[in-house]
Write an enzyme that holds these catalytic residues in place. Structure first.
Site, short mmCIF file in Angstrom:
data_model
loop_
_atom_site.label_atom_id
_atom_site.label_comp_id
_atom_site.label_asym_id
_atom_site.label_seq_id
_atom_site.Cartn_x
_atom_site.Cartn_y
_atom_site.Cartn_z
N ARG A 36 50.47 28.02 87.81
CA ARG A 36 51.56 28.72 87.12
C ARG A 36 51.37 30.22 87.27
O ARG A 36 52.34 30.96 87.45
CB ARG A 36 51.58 28.31 85.64
CG ARG A 36 52.70 28.95 84.83
CD ARG A 36 52.66 28.56 83.36
NE ARG A 36 52.76 27.11 83.19
CZ ARG A 36 53.93 26.46 83.17
NH1 ARG A 36 55.06 27.11 83.33
NH2 ARG A 36 53.95 25.15 83.00
N LEU A 66 57.12 30.74 81.25
CA LEU A 66 56.60 31.88 82.02
C LEU A 66 55.13 32.11 81.68
O LEU A 66 54.74 32.04 80.52
CB LEU A 66 57.41 33.13 81.67
CG LEU A 66 58.90 33.10 82.02
CD1 LEU A 66 59.56 34.38 81.52
CD2 LEU A 66 59.11 32.93 83.52
N ASN A 123 66.24 35.08 76.39
CA ASN A 123 66.44 33.67 76.75
C ASN A 123 67.53 33.08 75.88
O ASN A 123 67.70 33.46 74.72
CB ASN A 123 65.12 32.92 76.53
CG ASN A 123 65.22 31.45 76.90
OD1 ASN A 123 65.96 31.08 77.80
ND2 ASN A 123 64.48 30.61 76.17
N HIS A 166 68.94 29.53 74.18
CA HIS A 166 68.41 28.21 73.83
C HIS A 166 69.50 27.42 73.09
O HIS A 166 70.11 27.95 72.15
CB HIS A 166 67.16 28.36 72.97
CG HIS A 166 66.52 27.05 72.62
ND1 HIS A 166 65.80 26.30 73.54
CD2 HIS A 166 66.51 26.35 71.47
CE1 HIS A 166 65.38 25.20 72.95
NE2 HIS A 166 65.79 25.20 71.70
N SER A 171 71.13 29.91 70.32
CA SER A 171 70.37 31.11 69.96
C SER A 171 70.08 31.94 71.21
O SER A 171 69.89 31.39 72.30
CB SER A 171 69.03 30.73 69.32
OG SER A 171 69.21 29.84 68.23
N ASP A 180 58.78 35.80 73.92
CA ASP A 180 57.42 36.28 73.62
C ASP A 180 56.44 35.24 74.17
O ASP A 180 56.81 34.37 74.93
CB ASP A 180 57.26 36.53 72.10
CG ASP A 180 57.26 35.23 71.30
OD1 ASP A 180 57.13 35.33 70.07
OD2 ASP A 180 57.39 34.14 71.91
N GLY A 221 55.17 32.68 73.00
CA GLY A 221 55.28 31.27 72.56
C GLY A 221 56.44 30.56 73.25
O GLY A 221 57.06 31.09 74.17
N ASP A 269 60.02 29.59 72.76
CA ASP A 269 61.23 29.82 71.95
C ASP A 269 60.89 30.37 70.57
O ASP A 269 61.55 30.03 69.58
CB ASP A 269 62.05 28.51 71.83
CG ASP A 269 62.51 28.01 73.19
OD1 ASP A 269 62.46 26.79 73.42
OD2 ASP A 269 62.87 28.86 74.03
C1 GRF Z 1 71.45 25.84 78.69
O1 GRF Z 1 71.93 25.23 77.50
C2 GRF Z 1 70.16 26.54 78.44
O2 GRF Z 1 70.07 27.18 77.20
C3 GRF Z 1 69.20 25.37 78.46
O3 GRF Z 1 69.63 24.57 79.54
C4 GRF Z 1 71.03 24.79 79.70
C5 GRF Z 1 71.24 25.28 81.10
O4 GRF Z 1 72.55 25.01 81.42
N1 GRF Z 1 67.85 25.84 78.67
P1 GRF Z 1 73.19 25.72 82.71
O5 GRF Z 1 72.17 25.58 83.83
O6 GRF Z 1 73.44 27.16 82.33
O7 GRF Z 1 74.45 24.94 82.93
#
Ligand code: GRF
Length: 194
Positions: free
Chosen positions: A63, A91, A105, A107, A134, A139, A141, A143
């Site tokens: 990674r 990451l 990010n 989520h 959201s 950071d 962690g 999310d």
């Molecule tokens: C999004 O809901 C993102 O937050 C989550 O996976 C989805 C990705 O969808 N991690 P896309 O690739 O933007 O269609």
């Protein structure tokens, strides 16, 4: 404001951001789209003639090595902001340390509820009657970073992971576009975020 967007999948959120940025009045420009695999979402960048790069996770020993190559790619483009939009990869610390807080990010849950790679599925499994979307600062962690924007989304009894995610994504896109706009206009100062 110049923005790099990192994806792994269909990039529907990326597409929404690209469509918004295509409006000359939008104060941010997407300068590159990167992925950790051959992502379908690259098609959206190509549609807008925006360069792409791929750092295939499976071709790296660790990674950390993958992260170092990602850093090298980001250094080429020197964006003001890095947006993770469906990047399904944690990451390494070196990347977070180099880019936070100019690293955000999206989520598909109402953090801190349902963090991690299966936020939509977990909300359903928990029998939640509402979840959300959201936008956070990344950071160290998973999310766990400071929340920049979030909004509730209802869960309907007949929902599947797919139907629920499809209801969340438009909210996610709207929040993401608004956060990028606010960062670009200086209304939101990420360096002032704890
Ligand atoms: C999004 O809901 C993102 O937050 C989550 O996976 C989805 C990705 O969808 N991690 P896309 O690739 O933007 O269609």
């Amino acid at each position: 404001l110049t923005v790099a967007v990192l994806i792994s999948g269909t990039g529907s959120n990326l597409r929404a951001l690209l469509d918004a940025a295509a409006d000359p009045s939008f104060p941010a420009r997407i300068v590159v789209v990167g992925a950790d695999r051959q992502a379908d979402g690259f098609a959206h960048a190509e549609h807008y003639g925006i360069p792409t790069f791929m750092v295939p996770f499976r071709e790296f020993e660790s990674r950390e090595d993958w992260g170092d190559e990602l850093l090298a790619q980001l250094d080429v483009w020197q964006p003001d902001l890095v947006v993770l939009s469906g990047l399904m990869r944690l990451l390494p610390a070196a990347v977070v340390d180099a880019w936070a807080p100019r690293l955000i990010n999206t989520h598909p849950a109402y953090l801190p509820e349902f963090p991690g790679a299966h936020g939509v599925r977990d909300a359903l499994a928990a029998g939640a009657t509402e979840t959300g979307a959201s936008v956070i600062v990344v950071d160290g962690g998973v999310d766990t970073g400071p929340i920049l924007a979030q909004e509730r989304v209802p869960v309907l009894p007949a929902d599947t992971e797919h139907t629920l995610h499809d209801r969340i994504k438009p909210v996610e896109r709207r929040l993401l576009i608004d956060v990028v706009r606010r960062v670009a206009t200086g209304d939101l100062d990420l360096t002032a975020i704890a």
